[in-house]
Write an enzyme that holds these catalytic residues in place. Sequence first.
Site, mmCIF file in Angstrom:
data_model
loop_
_atom_site.group_PDB
_atom_site.id
_atom_site.type_symbol
_atom_site.label_atom_id
_atom_site.label_comp_id
_atom_site.label_asym_id
_atom_site.label_seq_id
_atom_site.Cartn_x
_atom_site.Cartn_y
_atom_site.Cartn_z
ATOM 1 N N LYS A 41 17.359 -48.941 137.652
ATOM 2 C CA LYS A 41 17.324 -50.128 136.984
ATOM 3 C C LYS A 41 18.904 -49.972 136.110
ATOM 4 O O LYS A 41 19.306 -48.953 135.677
ATOM 5 C CB LYS A 41 16.443 -50.107 135.585
ATOM 6 C CG LYS A 41 16.388 -51.266 134.493
ATOM 7 C CD LYS A 41 15.244 -51.187 133.842
ATOM 8 C CE LYS A 41 15.328 -50.480 132.374
ATOM 9 N NZ LYS A 41 14.179 -50.683 131.481
ATOM 10 N N THR A 83 11.585 -55.544 132.573
ATOM 11 C CA THR A 83 11.702 -54.440 133.426
ATOM 12 C C THR A 83 10.731 -54.546 134.552
ATOM 13 O O THR A 83 11.037 -54.399 135.404
ATOM 14 C CB THR A 83 11.484 -53.371 132.568
ATOM 15 O OG1 THR A 83 12.634 -53.189 131.749
ATOM 16 C CG2 THR A 83 11.628 -52.009 133.378
HETATM 17 C C1 R5P Z 1 13.365 -48.098 128.868
HETATM 18 O O1 R5P Z 1 14.017 -47.094 128.941
HETATM 19 C C2 R5P Z 1 11.746 -48.117 128.572
HETATM 20 O O2 R5P Z 1 11.532 -47.087 129.261
HETATM 21 C C3 R5P Z 1 11.293 -49.513 129.072
HETATM 22 O O3 R5P Z 1 11.533 -49.480 130.368
HETATM 23 C C4 R5P Z 1 11.779 -50.553 128.300
HETATM 24 O O4 R5P Z 1 12.002 -50.198 127.007
HETATM 25 C C5 R5P Z 1 11.003 -51.919 128.644
HETATM 26 O O5 R5P Z 1 11.543 -52.995 127.826
HETATM 27 P P1 R5P Z 1 11.302 -54.359 128.533
HETATM 28 O O6 R5P Z 1 9.859 -54.858 128.585
HETATM 29 O O7 R5P Z 1 11.867 -55.314 127.187
HETATM 30 O O8 R5P Z 1 12.038 -54.544 129.612
#
Ligand code: R5P
Length: 290
Positions: A190, A225
Site C-alpha cells: 500500500k 484501504t
Molecule cells: C494503517 O497503517 C492502518 O493499519 C490501517 O490500514 C489504516 O489506518 C486504515 O485506514 P482507512 O480505513 O482510512 O484506509
Amino acid sequence: MVVIGCSKGTHIAKNVARKLKKQYSELKVKSFPDGELYVRFMSNVKGKVVVLVQSFYDNINDCVMEVIFAAQTAKELGAKKVVLVAPYFAYFRQDKRFKPGESISIEVMGKLFSRYFDKIFVIDPHLHRQANLSGLFSSNTKKLTANPCIADYIKKNIKNPLIVGPDWESYKWAQKVADEIGCEHVILQKKRISGRKVIVKLNKKININNKNIVFVDDMISTGNTIMESVKNIKRLGAKKFNCIAVHGVFVEHALEKLRKAKVKVVTTNTIPNRVSKIDVSGLVAEGLRK
Ligand code: R5P
C-alpha cells in the site's frame, strides 16, 4: 482493586470486573453548557488500585481530558495506584513529523499520560515507526493483542480462509492470525497518498480457488484501504469478502461502503458498533490478572 467504567469504557469495564470478581463503579461524567467537562468518582478509591477503562473514540479529546481529570482526582483521593486500560488508544498514527512544523502527537500523548498513570494497557496499539510502548511512555506499559480472539472467531465462523493483509504494517495482525489458525496469508503493498487516498497493489501470484478471503488489519477508518484491497482480489475472481479488524473506527460511512462492495465486516468491541462481535473483556481481565 476497583474497575471504573469511564464514558467510553463501560461496555468492557463491567465484564472485566465481573470476570476478576472485583468491585465495579462508573465514573460520573457531565458536560457543562460551554463544553467543559465534569467528572466524579461514585465510590471510595482511597487505598485502592484504580483501573480506569476508557477507549478513545467519537469525541476523542473529551475522552482524553476525562481520564486525565479522573487519574489526578484518584491520586488526590488517596488511590494506591492508577491504571489505565485503553482498548483503543488514539493519536498513534501521527508518529513522525511528515511535514515541517507538525506535532508528533504520539510523543505528546506518551509524555502526558506518563505523568498521570502508574501503568497503561493498550490493545493493539498502532505502532509502526515506534517499536513498543515503552519507547513512548515512562510509566509501566503492557501491550495486549486481540489476535487470538480474531483467530478464534475465524476458526469458528469462516471455512478455508485465506488471510490478506492490506499493507506491510498489517503483518503483525494478518500473519500472526494466519499462523494461529494454521492457514495461508498474503500481504499486499500500500502507498498512502493522503488521509483518504491509498493505492494498494498485489505483487505476486496467488491462488484463491475454494478460499474465503479474509482481510485482517488493526483498524478500519475510512475503509479506503480495504476498498482498494478488494479491487485487487476481485481481479482474481473473488466476489465476496470478509474483513476482520481490531478497531472499528468507521468514519465517513465506511461500513456502508464496505457492505455495498460485498465485504462482511466484523471487529472487536474496543470501539463498540453494530459489527463488534468479538469481545475483548476476557483479554483485558487476563492482562490485569498477571
Ligand atoms: C494503517 O497503517 C492502518 O493499519 C490501517 O490500514 C489504516 O489506518 C486504515 O485506514 P482507512 O480505513 O482510512 O484506509
